[in-house]
Design an enzyme around this catalytic site. Structure first.
Site, PDB file in Angstrom:
ATOM      1  N   TYR A 181      21.120  21.718  61.495  1.00 51.33           N
ATOM      2  CA  TYR A 181      20.607  22.107  62.818  1.00 51.33           C
ATOM      3  C   TYR A 181      20.841  23.590  63.035  1.00 51.33           C
ATOM      4  O   TYR A 181      21.904  24.112  62.729  1.00 51.33           O
ATOM      5  CB  TYR A 181      21.345  21.402  63.952  1.00 51.33           C
ATOM      6  CG  TYR A 181      21.580  19.922  63.843  1.00 51.33           C
ATOM      7  CD1 TYR A 181      20.777  19.080  63.078  1.00 51.33           C
ATOM      8  CD2 TYR A 181      22.622  19.352  64.573  1.00 51.33           C
ATOM      9  CE1 TYR A 181      21.024  17.715  63.032  1.00 51.33           C
ATOM     10  CE2 TYR A 181      22.873  17.995  64.534  1.00 51.33           C
ATOM     11  CZ  TYR A 181      22.075  17.181  63.751  1.00 51.33           C
ATOM     12  OH  TYR A 181      22.338  15.847  63.720  1.00 51.33           O
ATOM     13  N   TYR A 232      35.598  24.660  60.914  1.00 50.40           N
ATOM     14  CA  TYR A 232      34.477  23.783  61.277  1.00 50.40           C
ATOM     15  C   TYR A 232      33.369  23.868  60.219  1.00 50.40           C
ATOM     16  O   TYR A 232      32.876  22.844  59.724  1.00 50.40           O
ATOM     17  CB  TYR A 232      33.922  24.160  62.659  1.00 50.40           C
ATOM     18  CG  TYR A 232      32.586  23.505  62.950  1.00 50.40           C
ATOM     19  CD1 TYR A 232      32.522  22.145  63.236  1.00 50.40           C
ATOM     20  CD2 TYR A 232      31.393  24.233  62.898  1.00 50.40           C
ATOM     21  CE1 TYR A 232      31.295  21.530  63.471  1.00 50.40           C
ATOM     22  CE2 TYR A 232      30.175  23.627  63.128  1.00 50.40           C
ATOM     23  CZ  TYR A 232      30.130  22.272  63.416  1.00 50.40           C
ATOM     24  OH  TYR A 232      28.914  21.663  63.638  1.00 50.40           O
ATOM     25  N   SER A 292      24.807  21.679  59.631  1.00 56.03           N
ATOM     26  CA  SER A 292      24.639  22.808  60.544  1.00 56.03           C
ATOM     27  C   SER A 292      24.202  24.041  59.773  1.00 56.03           C
ATOM     28  O   SER A 292      24.570  24.221  58.598  1.00 56.03           O
ATOM     29  CB  SER A 292      25.985  23.086  61.217  1.00 56.03           C
ATOM     30  OG  SER A 292      25.979  24.349  61.830  1.00 56.03           O
ATOM     31  N   LEU A 303      26.345  29.679  74.166  1.00 56.08           N
ATOM     32  CA  LEU A 303      25.649  30.500  75.157  1.00 56.08           C
ATOM     33  C   LEU A 303      25.000  29.681  76.284  1.00 56.08           C
ATOM     34  O   LEU A 303      25.204  29.985  77.462  1.00 56.08           O
ATOM     35  CB  LEU A 303      24.579  31.348  74.443  1.00 56.08           C
ATOM     36  CG  LEU A 303      23.780  32.264  75.360  1.00 56.08           C
ATOM     37  CD1 LEU A 303      24.685  33.319  75.993  1.00 56.08           C
ATOM     38  CD2 LEU A 303      22.647  32.941  74.576  1.00 56.08           C
ATOM     39  N   LYS A 351      31.654  20.978  57.421  1.00 57.34           N
ATOM     40  CA  LYS A 351      30.238  20.631  57.221  1.00 57.34           C
ATOM     41  C   LYS A 351      29.859  20.841  55.758  1.00 57.34           C
ATOM     42  O   LYS A 351      29.173  20.031  55.150  1.00 57.34           O
ATOM     43  CB  LYS A 351      29.341  21.474  58.137  1.00 57.34           C
ATOM     44  CG  LYS A 351      29.467  21.132  59.601  1.00 57.34           C
ATOM     45  CD  LYS A 351      28.885  19.748  59.902  1.00 57.34           C
ATOM     46  CE  LYS A 351      29.368  19.198  61.212  1.00 57.34           C
ATOM     47  NZ  LYS A 351      29.029  17.789  61.430  1.00 57.34           N
TER      48      LYS A 351
END
Ligand code: NAD
Ligand code: UFG
Length: 337
Positions: free
Chosen positions: A176, A148, A124, A199, A152
């Site tokens: 990503y 989190y 990420s 969002l 990663k």
């Protein structure tokens, strides 16, 4: 030969499975269904007219994974399985470290045992932390500001060490940016449990009448209109990035981090206004204070993906939001409807 897709019934995994099935790949999905439903498998069949092998399995369970590798001829793994909610990771960090870090290590141990050393990993843009200035490129220092993000970053570092220890590994760590959108059939898409944190699912649920209004987290950033800017990428473009990464794995030596983004930034209010135009629905919102941990602007330098993978995002914001809206309006209750 088969591909093992962990987390393949999830949002990004299911879209990637669809693109791989189009290429006649033989696919085994291993998912514990903690954040997905087997209805996805019917939808994938409806879209592609092809079936996959589904195994309900947890990546933390060595014996289950070992059995999958014993019973199948697996050539490579795409590893999507993981927990992904930043806020929740602050509440239950141990679950995140167990699931995302320990689970990944278990998977890599089983892969090594069976001599399967080709891997595409879901990383990420969160690994860029809060101190780099966009456009973000892969040479920039990494850091994490929540559990989190730590998971990663830890898995990336584990993979760098693993590739250093054994040159037979070929690993693409795909970083990503902000995946949105859905398959243009409207049959698969993202449906978060409970109130969405991100969002786009939030805006979509306001448009469909499930939520009353959006809270815009801050309008005093140094951006085009004061609201946060992100690099939104269509989930099908992202899925195609995985297909390219798999195809290029033989050319990748060691562990290669690769940004998967469009290279363009869009503000929160630009998203709201585009969504309003496309859906024809009102999207009431209020401006509230900034969300802790957010930064003003995040977008990718995608040149490594362009050059190394021969991959480029082709779907624009209109397509992303049109597809999000089609999915949301056809499936207001997600896969339950
Ligand atoms: P998702 O929750 O829709 O999919 C993840 C899948 O993994 C789910 O089907 C879930 O049931 C499964 N899973 C979770 N823990 C498991 C375990 N222990 N064993 C087996 N299966 C397990 O999420 P997504 O949006 O498709 O994300 C896929 C991956 O991409 C995740 O690793 C996520 O961290 C990463 N990622 C996502 C985003 C995003 O915004 N969606 C951004 C960057 C990175
Ligand atoms: N936002 C709002 N209101 C909301 C939700 C979000 O104004 O209800 C704003 C945020 O402040 C931000 C933008 O919309 O400016 C995007 O926020 P998201 O929560 O959708 O996405 P983030 O960029 O914060 O985080 C996402 C993923 C993380 C991942 C990160 C980088 O949620 O897991 O992208 O890839 F780490």
């Amino acid at each position: 030969m088969s591909l093992l897709i962990t987390g393949g019934t999830g949002y990004i995994g299911s879209h990637t499975v669809v693109e791989l099935l189009k290429l006649d790949q033989d696919i085994i999905i291993a998912d514990n269904l903690s954040n997905s439903s087997t209805v996805v498998l019917d939808r994938i069949k409806e879209i592609t007219d092809k079936s996959v092998t589904f195994i309900k399995a947890d990546i933390c369970d060595f014996a289950s994974l070992d059995a999958i590798f014993e019973q199948n001829d697996i050539e490579a793994v795409i590893h999507f399985a993981g927990l992904k909610a930043v806020g929740e990771s602050n509440q239950i960090p141990l679950n995140y470290y167990q699931n995302n870090v320990a689970g990944s290590v278990t998977l890599f141990q089983v892969m090594a045992k069976h001599n399967v050393k080709k891997l595409v990993f879901s990383s990420s843009a969160t690994v860029y932390g809060e101190n780099n200035v966009s456009p973000l490129d892969e040479s920039m220092p990494t850091s994490a500001i929540n559990p989190y993000g730590q998971t990663k970053l830890m898995v990336e570092n584990i993979l760098f060490d693993l590739a250093k220890s054994d040159s037979e590994w070929s690993i693409a760590c795909l970083r990503y940016f902000n995946p949105i959108g859905a398959h243009d059939s409207g049959l698969i898409g993202e449906h978060p449990n409970g109130i969405p944190n991100n969002l786009l699912p939030y805006v979509a649920q306001v448009a469909v009448g499930r939520l009353a209004q959006l809270q815009v987290f801050g309008d005093d950033y140094d951006t085009v209109d004061g609201t946060g800017v992100r690099d939104y990428i269509h989930v099908v473009d992202l899925a195609l990035g995985h297909v390219k990464a798999l195809q290029k794995l033989d050319d990748i030596e060691g562990c290669q981090p690769i940004n998967i983004g469009t290279g363009n930034g869009t503000s929160v209010l630009e998203i709201v206004n585009t969504f309003k135009d496309i859906s024809g629905k009102d999207i009431p919102y209020t401006i509230v204070p900034r969300r802790a941990g957010d930064i003003a602007t995040v977008y990718a330098d995608a040149s490594v993906a362009n050059n190394l993978l021969d991959w480029k995002a082709t779907r624009d914001l209109t397509e992303m939001i049109t597809d999000t809206w089609r999915w949301q309006s056809k499936n207001p209750n997600g896969f339950e409807s």
